[in-house]
Design an enzyme around this catalytic site. Structure first.
Site, PDB file in Angstrom:
ATOM      1  N   HIS A  95      -8.830 -21.018  65.352  1.00  0.00           N
ATOM      2  CA  HIS A  95      -8.041 -19.826  65.769  1.00  0.00           C
ATOM      3  C   HIS A  95      -6.737 -20.489  66.549  1.00  0.00           C
ATOM      4  O   HIS A  95      -7.024 -21.713  67.464  1.00  0.00           O
ATOM      5  CB  HIS A  95      -8.966 -19.050  66.959  1.00  0.00           C
ATOM      6  N   GLU A 166      -3.093 -15.855  60.751  1.00  0.00           N
ATOM      7  CA  GLU A 166      -2.793 -15.461  61.945  1.00  0.00           C
ATOM      8  C   GLU A 166      -1.388 -15.884  62.320  1.00  0.00           C
ATOM      9  O   GLU A 166      -1.273 -17.081  62.880  1.00  0.00           O
ATOM     10  CB  GLU A 166      -3.650 -15.425  62.984  1.00  0.00           C
TER      11      GLU A 166
END
EC number: 5.3.1.1
Length: 248
Positions: A95, A166
């Site tokens: 992430h 993302e």
């Protein structure tokens, strides 16, 4: 039609009482016989609670990170085997907040994905560019480099991955890539996966940049967007359920 996957990332939010209310609302509001997979990535201390609250439901439990190591003197780390002990189905790896605040490199992310796969936990591999990289025209170069490290590391297990795009500039900022911008990057990732696997169309590609109840349907309608990695909106049952409904 491929089944969509919606994953809520709670990040460092929650509490025992609030979690119970939210998880109950999600269980009760989830459409029966829906055509979308659903999971929630909760802080590690709440994995046991989430597993207990969601037992018997169609909602899976996910972790937000995993160690690349199996065991040993790695204070504060959690191994993939430990996650499996708590019934964890998925774990995020790479992430952008882990890369930014904890210095995780492409190589470390690839090792984490491999460690998860070895214990039967599906890694959700996150890739994405910063605003500076996008403005410099480096989006494709960055995401392909990040994904290439994982593809090289996991080898023939590539088909067991989930990949989440993302755009870092759209996380928690309220800014969102347009459906067309998101699809463009997803198409690049799909082509990269196709070069390494004959079953690339089966690998779920999630969009993870400020997906919310208002924009989910448009994003999920794109050809190569197979679901969402949802941040802030996953903390509100009504919003998260709206996104899940858009994926049906």
């Amino acid at each position: 039609m491929k089944k969509k996957l919606i994953v809520g990332n709670w990040k460092m939010n929650g509490g025992l009482a609030a979690n119970a209310v939210l998880l109950k609302a999600l269980k009760e509001g989830l459409p029966e016989g829906g055509n979308a997979g659903v999971a929630v990535a909760v802080p590690a201390v709440y994995l046991a609670q989430a597993q207990a609250e969601l037992e018997g439901s169609a909602i899976g439990v996910a972790a937000q990170d995993v160690s690349q190591h199996e065991s040993g003197a790695y204070t504060g780390e959690l191994s993939a085997a430990m996650l499996r002990d708590f019934g964890v189905r998925y774990t995020l790896v790479g992430h952008s907040e882990r890369r930014q605040y904890h210095g995780e490199t492409d190589a470390v992310v690839a090792l984490k994905a491999q460690a998860a796969l070895a214990k039967g936990v599906t890694p959700i591999v996150c890739v994405g560019e910063t605003l500076a990289e996008r403005e410099a025209g480096q989006t494709e170069e960055v995401v392909k480099r990040q994904l290439a490290a994982v593809i090289h590391q996991v080898g023939q297990c590539i088909n067991e991955l989930v990949v989440a795009y993302e755009p870092v500039w759209a996380i928690g900022t309220g800014r969102t890539a347009t459906p067309e911008q998101a699809q463009q990057v997803h198409a690049v990732l799909r082509a990269q996966l196709a070069a390494a696997s004959q079953q690339a169309d089966r690998i779920a590609l999630l969009y993870g940049g400020s997906m919310n109840a208002s924009n989910a349907a448009q994003l999920l309608a794109q050809a190569d967007i197979d679901g969402g990695l949802v941040g802030g909106a996953s903390l509100k049952a009504a919003d998260f359920l709206t996104i899940i409904a858009a994926a049906q």
